[in-house]
Design a protein around this motif. Structure first.
Motif, PDB file in Angstrom:
ATOM      1  N   LYS A  21      12.899  25.632  -7.428  1.00 47.09           N
ATOM      2  CA  LYS A  21      13.829  26.462  -8.197  1.00 47.09           C
ATOM      3  C   LYS A  21      14.815  25.549  -8.902  1.00 47.09           C
ATOM      4  O   LYS A  21      15.183  24.498  -8.389  1.00 47.09           O
ATOM      5  N   SER A  22      15.234  25.965 -10.076  1.00 47.47           N
ATOM      6  CA  SER A  22      16.281  25.244 -10.799  1.00 47.47           C
ATOM      7  C   SER A  22      17.271  26.263 -11.342  1.00 47.47           C
ATOM      8  O   SER A  22      17.094  27.468 -11.168  1.00 47.47           O
ATOM      9  N   PHE A  24      17.526  27.178 -14.240  1.00 52.29           N
ATOM     10  CA  PHE A  24      16.891  27.942 -15.312  1.00 52.29           C
ATOM     11  C   PHE A  24      15.585  28.600 -14.887  1.00 52.29           C
ATOM     12  O   PHE A  24      14.769  28.958 -15.713  1.00 52.29           O
ATOM     13  N   GLY A  25      15.379  28.742 -13.599  1.00 48.88           N
ATOM     14  CA  GLY A  25      14.162  29.385 -13.108  1.00 48.88           C
ATOM     15  C   GLY A  25      13.309  28.429 -12.293  1.00 48.88           C
ATOM     16  O   GLY A  25      13.790  27.464 -11.723  1.00 48.88           O
ATOM     17  N   ARG A  26      12.045  28.664 -12.308  1.00 46.52           N
ATOM     18  CA  ARG A  26      11.085  27.876 -11.528  1.00 46.52           C
ATOM     19  C   ARG A  26      10.570  26.715 -12.373  1.00 46.52           C
ATOM     20  O   ARG A  26      10.215  26.885 -13.532  1.00 46.52           O
ATOM     21  N   VAL A  27      10.496  25.527 -11.751  1.00 46.26           N
ATOM     22  CA  VAL A  27       9.980  24.338 -12.419  1.00 46.26           C
ATOM     23  C   VAL A  27       8.725  23.894 -11.676  1.00 46.26           C
ATOM     24  O   VAL A  27       8.750  23.743 -10.452  1.00 46.26           O
ATOM     25  N   GLU A  28       7.618  23.734 -12.400  1.00 51.25           N
ATOM     26  CA  GLU A  28       6.367  23.261 -11.806  1.00 51.25           C
ATOM     27  C   GLU A  28       5.995  21.915 -12.396  1.00 51.25           C
ATOM     28  O   GLU A  28       6.248  21.660 -13.572  1.00 51.25           O
TER      29      GLU A  28
END
Length: 85
Positions: A21-22, A24-28
């Protein structure tokens, strides 16, 4: 995990992604691939899209080396197929 059938060196390639999680949302981010001999067995057994990766341990070095140990899990009713992988 995500199959990469358009991967020219290995059409059975399965990429492994890490996520967090960041603000600004989810980071993959792609962290590597399932070893070719295992992804080939998964494809041969017809388990692409059904196998699930269960992490056991993760090591990330200061220079970016990643060592991930994992179990592969599959549907109970297909145990005979995936237990040989």
């Amino acid at each position: 995990m995500e199959a990469e059938p358009s991967n020219q060196p290995d059409p059975n390639a399965i990429a492994v992604f890490g996520a967090r999680k960041s603000l600004f949302g989810r980071v993959e981010k792609k962290i590597g691939y399932i070893p070719a001999e295992i992804s080939s067995q998964i494809a041969d057994a017809g388990l692409s899209g059904q196998a699930v990766l269960r992490p056991k341990s993760l090591y990330i070095s200061d220079d970016g080396y990643v060592d991930l140990k994992f179990d592969l899990l599959g549907p109970k009713e297909l145990y005979e197929q995936y237990s040989k992988v």
